[in-house]
Design a protein around this motif. Structure first.
Motif, PDB file in Angstrom:
ATOM      1  N   SER A  20       0.824  -1.214   0.000  1.00 49.34           N
ATOM      2  CA  SER A  20       0.000   0.000   0.000  1.00 49.34           C
ATOM      3  C   SER A  20       0.860   1.267   0.000  1.00 49.34           C
ATOM      4  CB  SER A  20      -1.010   0.005   1.159  1.00 49.34           C
ATOM      5  OG  SER A  20      -0.355  -0.082   2.386  1.00 49.34           O
ATOM      6  N   VAL A  21       2.017   1.225   0.668  1.00 46.54           N
ATOM      7  CA  VAL A  21       2.885   2.412   0.640  1.00 46.54           C
ATOM      8  C   VAL A  21       3.486   2.569  -0.765  1.00 46.54           C
ATOM      9  CG1 VAL A  21       4.950   3.487   1.595  1.00 46.54           C
ATOM     10  CG2 VAL A  21       3.310   2.392   3.119  1.00 46.54           C
ATOM     11  N   GLY A  22       3.876   1.452  -1.371  1.00 51.70           N
ATOM     12  CA  GLY A  22       4.354   1.518  -2.761  1.00 51.70           C
ATOM     13  C   GLY A  22       3.266   2.062  -3.673  1.00 51.70           C
ATOM     14  N   ALA A  23       2.019   1.660  -3.380  1.00 55.82           N
ATOM     15  CA  ALA A  23       0.890   2.078  -4.222  1.00 55.82           C
ATOM     16  C   ALA A  23       0.574   3.571  -4.079  1.00 55.82           C
ATOM     17  CB  ALA A  23      -0.354   1.264  -3.876  1.00 55.82           C
ATOM     18  N   LEU A  24       1.057   4.196  -2.995  1.00 65.41           N
ATOM     19  CA  LEU A  24       0.777   5.640  -2.844  1.00 65.41           C
ATOM     20  C   LEU A  24       1.304   6.405  -4.063  1.00 65.41           C
ATOM     21  CD1 LEU A  24       1.598   6.352   0.935  1.00 65.41           C
ATOM     22  CD2 LEU A  24      -0.660   6.144  -0.115  1.00 65.41           C
ATOM     23  N   SER A  25       2.381   5.892  -4.672  1.00 62.78           N
ATOM     24  CA  SER A  25       2.924   6.602  -5.845  1.00 62.78           C
ATOM     25  C   SER A  25       1.940   6.572  -7.011  1.00 62.78           C
ATOM     26  CB  SER A  25       4.290   6.047  -6.256  1.00 62.78           C
ATOM     27  OG  SER A  25       4.287   4.649  -6.261  1.00 62.78           O
ATOM     28  N   ALA A  26       1.041   5.574  -6.987  1.00 59.74           N
ATOM     29  CA  ALA A  26       0.026   5.517  -8.046  1.00 59.74           C
ATOM     30  C   ALA A  26      -1.165   6.426  -7.732  1.00 59.74           C
ATOM     31  CB  ALA A  26      -0.459   4.080  -8.213  1.00 59.74           C
ATOM     32  N   PHE A  27      -1.302   6.799  -6.456  1.00 60.50           N
ATOM     33  CA  PHE A  27      -2.437   7.639  -6.047  1.00 60.50           C
ATOM     34  C   PHE A  27      -2.069   9.122  -5.959  1.00 60.50           C
ATOM     35  CE2 PHE A  27      -3.826   3.467  -4.679  1.00 60.50           C
ATOM     36  CZ  PHE A  27      -5.190   3.487  -4.935  1.00 60.50           C
ATOM     37  N   TYR A  28      -0.786   9.402  -5.762  1.00 56.89           N
ATOM     38  CA  TYR A  28      -0.371  10.798  -5.542  1.00 56.89           C
ATOM     39  C   TYR A  28       0.734  11.199  -6.542  1.00 56.89           C
ATOM     40  CZ  TYR A  28      -3.111  10.134  -1.370  1.00 56.89           C
ATOM     41  OH  TYR A  28      -4.154   9.855  -0.515  1.00 56.89           O
ATOM     42  N   LEU A  76      19.669   3.591  -0.927  1.00 58.01           N
ATOM     43  CA  LEU A  76      20.110   2.964  -2.175  1.00 58.01           C
ATOM     44  C   LEU A  76      19.008   3.041  -3.226  1.00 58.01           C
ATOM     45  CD1 LEU A  76      22.646   1.626  -3.258  1.00 58.01           C
ATOM     46  CD2 LEU A  76      21.759  -0.569  -2.521  1.00 58.01           C
ATOM     47  N   ALA A  77      17.779   2.753  -2.785  1.00 55.73           N
ATOM     48  CA  ALA A  77      16.647   2.839  -3.724  1.00 55.73           C
ATOM     49  C   ALA A  77      16.524   4.280  -4.234  1.00 55.73           C
ATOM     50  CB  ALA A  77      15.361   2.394  -3.042  1.00 55.73           C
ATOM     51  N   GLY A  78      16.650   5.230  -3.311  1.00 56.20           N
ATOM     52  CA  GLY A  78      16.505   6.636  -3.683  1.00 56.20           C
ATOM     53  C   GLY A  78      17.633   7.142  -4.558  1.00 56.20           C
ATOM     54  N   SER A  79      18.806   6.509  -4.455  1.00 54.89           N
ATOM     55  CA  SER A  79      19.967   6.998  -5.214  1.00 54.89           C
ATOM     56  C   SER A  79      19.759   6.869  -6.721  1.00 54.89           C
ATOM     57  CB  SER A  79      21.248   6.273  -4.781  1.00 54.89           C
ATOM     58  OG  SER A  79      21.296   4.975  -5.335  1.00 54.89           O
ATOM     59  N   PHE A 133       7.740   7.336  -2.392  1.00 55.96           N
ATOM     60  CA  PHE A 133       6.832   6.300  -1.891  1.00 55.96           C
ATOM     61  C   PHE A 133       7.443   4.916  -2.163  1.00 55.96           C
ATOM     62  CE2 PHE A 133       4.102   9.892  -3.260  1.00 55.96           C
ATOM     63  CZ  PHE A 133       3.606  10.260  -2.017  1.00 55.96           C
ATOM     64  N   ALA A 134       8.004   4.746  -3.360  1.00 58.58           N
ATOM     65  CA  ALA A 134       8.633   3.468  -3.716  1.00 58.58           C
ATOM     66  C   ALA A 134       9.837   3.203  -2.802  1.00 58.58           C
ATOM     67  CB  ALA A 134       9.077   3.492  -5.178  1.00 58.58           C
ATOM     68  N   CYS A 135      10.598   4.268  -2.479  1.00 58.08           N
ATOM     69  CA  CYS A 135      11.780   4.099  -1.623  1.00 58.08           C
ATOM     70  C   CYS A 135      11.379   3.650  -0.221  1.00 58.08           C
ATOM     71  CB  CYS A 135      12.571   5.403  -1.521  1.00 58.08           C
ATOM     72  SG  CYS A 135      13.250   5.918  -3.089  1.00 58.08           S
ATOM     73  N   ILE A 136      10.326   4.269   0.312  1.00 56.84           N
ATOM     74  CA  ILE A 136       9.895   3.906   1.671  1.00 56.84           C
ATOM     75  C   ILE A 136       9.325   2.489   1.667  1.00 56.84           C
ATOM     76  CG2 ILE A 136       8.401   4.541   3.641  1.00 56.84           C
ATOM     77  CD1 ILE A 136      10.783   6.526   3.009  1.00 56.84           C
ATOM     78  N   GLN A 161      16.524  10.841   6.048  1.00 58.65           N
ATOM     79  CA  GLN A 161      17.780  10.356   5.440  1.00 58.65           C
ATOM     80  C   GLN A 161      17.708  10.444   3.916  1.00 58.65           C
ATOM     81  OE1 GLN A 161      20.516   8.847   7.145  1.00 58.65           O
ATOM     82  NE2 GLN A 161      19.688   8.751   9.216  1.00 58.65           N
ATOM     83  N   TRP A 162      16.543  10.128   3.382  1.00 58.12           N
ATOM     84  CA  TRP A 162      16.350  10.211   1.923  1.00 58.12           C
ATOM     85  C   TRP A 162      16.485  11.667   1.455  1.00 58.12           C
ATOM     86  CZ3 TRP A 162      12.172  12.766  -0.469  1.00 58.12           C
ATOM     87  CH2 TRP A 162      12.065  12.562  -1.851  1.00 58.12           C
ATOM     88  N   SER A 163      15.862  12.596   2.221  1.00 56.31           N
ATOM     89  CA  SER A 163      15.938  14.019   1.842  1.00 56.31           C
ATOM     90  C   SER A 163      17.370  14.520   1.909  1.00 56.31           C
ATOM     91  CB  SER A 163      15.103  14.896   2.788  1.00 56.31           C
ATOM     92  OG  SER A 163      13.791  14.474   2.801  1.00 56.31           O
ATOM     93  N   GLU A 164      18.065  14.115   2.978  1.00 57.60           N
ATOM     94  CA  GLU A 164      19.454  14.552   3.122  1.00 57.60           C
ATOM     95  C   GLU A 164      20.260  14.112   1.898  1.00 57.60           C
ATOM     96  OE1 GLU A 164      22.337  14.582   6.890  1.00 57.60           O
ATOM     97  OE2 GLU A 164      22.121  12.576   6.119  1.00 57.60           O
TER      98      GLU A 164
END
Ligand code: CMC
Length: 430
Positions: A138-146, A241-244, A250-253, A396-399
């Protein structure tokens, strides 16, 4: 940064490697040019000697049992602050003023609802699905909703995505729980504070009024503070790593949640409670201690040991106190699981094996007992960890995203497979 260097001699050739110093903690040898200079990689599976990044967010001294968020000791934050204040601190680097805190709380509160179509998404799961499976999805799916907050090059979109995740994680976690027990979803109530709202979404039913117990709410809020960040642990490194690669937040989290699920990491709170239940009574403890020490038995004492803490986990101390507060509040005088836990801790702390290997209780040792007393099933424990850790992952991702020198993370390897060989057709294979 210091101008120190260290010298490494490889095949009679010496190379100078810069040494960088942090504000506190061990310095690092900068090996980023090592391959260019020597044609060799360093080898450190499990990253036991490798700093993967520079960071200003969280500091741990594992030998002394110290944990600081942005310089503030964890016990002071847990004692005096609240979870959203900790979120602000982790994200922005300073404790908020009263006006900043009010504004931040308001902004988080405005995002607590999830797109109504998410309800349909949930009903696709089996009722007996593990709630962590639902959280990953569902958290991955947030990228499909937002879609409007997935452009990572836009600071405003990054901020909105961050607020959305901090705000929606309790809603999704409560929905995962409600779905598993066949009860209707409870919408967020924005008059309530973050943690009270979460308790209500988990335990209220439409048939009657639900009154939040402030002692339990405060205790859970403190548990969230304790879990909010923990430097470059496995799930945080996964998020980085995912974010890099530039993946959306949403996918990274979601990737971080997947990593957290494992029993060596966030899944340990669930595993620790199951272990205490399996032990059952204090008289069986020696049998389990013997199993944990047996090299031929894969069993480990769950909730014991830590890669970084070689002293009592400072979070475990606060957790233990919180456990007693919660049990007192709920009038639970004798909890057999607590009896087993206290006795197990005493025995292990005096045992030569655990002393020598510096294995102390970690945060997960007591958290399960507390969460169970509050009414959460074991399958929800790691979900609560994920909920609280979301802010750490985001900070950490934002940094990382804001660091101009950021590049895709791409580790190398020591190849021990076959050398090049020619393809053989199936008919010719012996
Ligand atoms: N019970 C028995 N022996 C243990 C335990 C344990 N819980 N933890 C480590 N050891 C032994 C291990 O067998 C090894 O012995 P030897 O040197 O003779 O081979 C030695 O201690 C070092 O262990 P390691 O696995 O090399 O240490 P690590 O830093 O790779 O692992 C750990 C750290 C947390 C994964 C490990 O201690 C463990 O599996 N603990 C139980 C799971 C747990 O409670 N995890 C929660 C961690 S805190 C919350 C979080 O960060 O998510």
């Amino acid at each position: 940064m210091s101008s120190n260097t260290s010298t490494l001699t490889v095949d009679n050739k010496s190379v100078e490697l810069p040494v960088k110093e942090g504000t506190i903690g061990p310095s690092v040898i900068d090996i980023s040019k090592l391959y260019a200079q020597t044609g060799m990689f360093t080898y450190d599976p499990g990253f036991t000697s490798t700093a993967a990044t520079e960071s200003k967010i969280t500091y741990i001294d594992g030998d002394k049992g110290i944990l600081l968020y942005r310089g503030y000791p964890i016990d002071q934050l847990a004692e005096h602050g609240d979870f959203l204040e900790t979120c602000y601190l982790l994200l922005y680097g300073e404790l908020p003023t009263a006006a900043q805190k009010a504004d931040f709380d308001y902004r988080v509160t405005r995002h607590t609802m999830v797109h109504d179509q998410m309800n349909r998404f949930f009903t696709g799961f089996r009722r007996d699905a593990h709630p962590m499976a639902i959280m990953v999805a569902s958290v991955g799916a947030l990228s499909a909703f937002y879609h409007d907050s997935t452009d990572i090059s836009d600071p405003h979109q990054r901020m909105i995505a961050s607020m959305r995740m901090i705000a929606k994680m309790p809603t999704l976690a409560a929905m995962a729980y409600k779905y598993s027990i066949g009860q209707p979803f409870v919408y967020p109530q924005n008059e309530l504070d973050y943690t009270s709202n979460f308790l209500r979404m988990c335990f209220a039913v439409p048939a009657e009024e639900y009154k939040v117990n402030p002692v339990l709410s405060r205790a859970l809020d403190r548990i969230f503070i304790l879990h909010a960040d923990h430097e470059q642990n496995a799930s945080t490194s996964t998020v980085r790593l995912a974010g890099s690669s530039g993946a959306n937040p949403f996918a990274c989290i979601a990737a971080g949640i997947a990593c957290l699920w494992g029993p060596a990491h966030g899944g340990a709170n669930e595993a620790a409670l199951k272990m205490l239940e399996e032990i059952g009574t204090p008289d069986r403890i020696p049998e389990y201690i013997a199993k944990a020490k047996d090299k031929n038995d894969p069993f480990r004492l769950m909730g014991f040991g830590h890669r970084v803490y070689k002293n009592y986990d400072p979070r475990a101390r606060i957790m233990q106190k919180t456990t007693h507060e919660v049990l007192n509040e709920l009038g639970i005088k004798d909890d057999p699981l607590l009896d087993v836990a206290v006795e197990l801790e005493q025995i292990a702390l005096k045992d030569e094996y655990f002393i020598e290997k510096k294995l102390y209780p970690n945060i997960d040792f007591y958290s399960g007992i507390t969460l169970k007393a509050m009414g959460f099933p074991t399958s929800m424990f790691t979900v609560l960890f994920a909920l609280a850790r979301t802010v750490g992952w985001i900070a950490q991702w934002s940094e990382m995203i804001e660091d101009p020198s950021q590049r895709i993370g791409r580790p190398r390897q020591l190849y021990t497979g076959e050398r090049e060989r020619d393809y053989v057709t199936v008919a010719q294979r012996g």
